[in-house]
Design an enzyme around this catalytic site. Sequence first.
Site, short mmCIF file in Angstrom:
data_model
loop_
_atom_site.label_atom_id
_atom_site.label_comp_id
_atom_site.label_asym_id
_atom_site.label_seq_id
_atom_site.Cartn_x
_atom_site.Cartn_y
_atom_site.Cartn_z
N LYS A 191 0.84 -1.21 0.00
CA LYS A 191 0.00 0.00 0.00
C LYS A 191 0.87 1.27 0.00
CE LYS A 191 -2.24 -1.54 3.67
NZ LYS A 191 -1.59 -2.87 3.75
N THR A 192 1.86 1.29 0.90
CA THR A 192 2.75 2.46 0.95
C THR A 192 3.59 2.53 -0.31
OG1 THR A 192 2.88 2.06 3.32
CG2 THR A 192 4.44 3.64 2.42
N ASP A 214 -1.78 6.43 6.32
CA ASP A 214 -1.78 4.99 6.60
C ASP A 214 -2.78 4.73 7.73
OD1 ASP A 214 -0.92 2.42 6.25
OD2 ASP A 214 0.93 2.63 7.39
N THR A 228 -5.87 -1.66 6.66
CA THR A 228 -5.90 -3.12 6.74
C THR A 228 -7.31 -3.59 7.10
OG1 THR A 228 -5.16 -2.84 9.02
CG2 THR A 228 -3.48 -3.44 7.41
N ARG A 272 6.80 -7.90 2.41
CA ARG A 272 7.58 -7.41 3.56
C ARG A 272 8.22 -8.57 4.31
NH1 ARG A 272 4.30 -4.22 6.63
NH2 ARG A 272 4.98 -2.38 5.50
P1 ADP Z 1 1.99 -1.90 3.31
O1 ADP Z 1 2.02 -0.39 3.21
O2 ADP Z 1 0.88 -2.53 2.54
O3 ADP Z 1 2.05 -2.40 4.74
P2 ADP Z 1 4.56 -1.69 2.00
O4 ADP Z 1 4.16 -0.94 0.79
O5 ADP Z 1 5.26 -0.92 3.09
O6 ADP Z 1 3.32 -2.47 2.62
O7 ADP Z 1 5.47 -2.93 1.50
C1 ADP Z 1 6.47 -3.51 2.31
C2 ADP Z 1 7.71 -3.80 1.48
O8 ADP Z 1 7.41 -4.85 0.58
C3 ADP Z 1 8.18 -2.63 0.62
O9 ADP Z 1 9.19 -1.89 1.24
C4 ADP Z 1 8.72 -3.28 -0.62
O10 ADP Z 1 10.10 -3.52 -0.47
C5 ADP Z 1 8.00 -4.59 -0.68
N1 ADP Z 1 6.94 -4.61 -1.71
C6 ADP Z 1 5.60 -4.41 -1.49
N2 ADP Z 1 4.92 -4.54 -2.64
C7 ADP Z 1 5.82 -4.82 -3.60
C8 ADP Z 1 5.72 -5.08 -5.00
N3 ADP Z 1 4.54 -5.10 -5.64
N4 ADP Z 1 6.87 -5.33 -5.68
C9 ADP Z 1 8.07 -5.34 -5.04
N5 ADP Z 1 8.23 -5.12 -3.73
C10 ADP Z 1 7.11 -4.87 -3.00
#
Ligand code: ADP
Length: 344
Positions: A66-67, A111, A160, A219
């Site tokens: 998401k981030t 977030d 989430t 992650r």
């Molecule tokens: P969320 O915000 O959903 O909790 P993040 O966007 O922070 O998750 O993702 C966590 C890590 O996973 C990121 O730092 C990145 O390295 C990796 N990641 C997430 N999605 C992808 C993707 N589609 N392709 C490559 N790496 C990804």
Amino acid sequence: MAREKILSGESGDFDDEDHDLRPQRMHDMVGQRDVIARLQIAIDAAKKRDEALGHMLFDGPPGLGKTTFATCIHHEMGTKIELTTGPLFKAPKDLVPYLTNAEKSSILFIDEIHRLPRAVEEYLYTAMEDFRIDIILGEGVNARTHNLWLKPFTLIGATTRAGLLSGPLRDRFQIREHLNFYSTDELTEIVLRNATKLAVQIEDAAAVEISKRSRQTPRIANNRLRWVRDYAQSKADGIVTLEVANAALEMQEIDSLGLDRLDRRYLETLIGIFEGGPAGVEAIAHTMNTSKDTLEDEVEPFLLRSELVVRSPRGRMATAKTYQHLRVAPPDKGENAEQSPLFD
Ligand code: ADP
């Protein structure tokens, strides 16, 4: 999820533990092809019209991107981004600097948006819809409400728990995307790319093994990769072979399905103490001497998804797969005994 992402404004860089591995452009992202295709159309059209993108909501479990999407969108749009998180806002006034600092087409990423207090959420309504907020100047009888016009910005919300968002807030997002879990092939690609970014040599088979044990979540794959790299550098010659990856993951007690010690204790409690269930989550938590929230938030989602546990109106139940995985014989509950739906 207790992570906080702190903004630094100008560049959009922020204090981010994942920064070294986080893709910066949409074409660097792996998987989520449908979501990317739709977003690229919206970005392309917004850029052609020279307008802000419509507000967007991303929902899905932690660690799925998401981030990362918000970061990539800000780079694709070539605009500024501010990153913050719902629990930091206590009152509507906390939002004011974020909204008044927003520039045309800039992105405000919130977030855990489901954790905004109701009053803060309601203050967002006119900001999102009309790019206007009301501020009160003066005090007591001299207090006056002023309309403040904002630059057209894009709010990107991440959650989430989409079900906890109120209808009025949800309806104000023009684009809503749900992120799905990743296949082993997609995670393997992420692990291989990230091994290059971390300048570590890795065998393909080791990347596949790390991916299989990463609960379909980028992650987690990144964290496992970092640990395996450390292990390889400390205990081997720095090269991540399949053998090194297996040894490193075993040392962390992560098994072939990606379960950790707490997951296995849950399953052992369910089958050892509660004879495979049905058992209430409170009773399981009490027996394990842990909290119900920890089990519900951190343990059960993956066990349910993996069909190692099923939920029935009378409680949690083990499945045939649970016994197979733990290599324990299922109890003989007698011919007429109630059985788990996945039992043959
Ligand atoms: P969320 O915000 O959903 O909790 P993040 O966007 O922070 O998750 O993702 C966590 C890590 O996973 C990121 O730092 C990145 O390295 C990796 N990641 C997430 N999605 C992808 C993707 N589609 N392709 C490559 N790496 C990804």
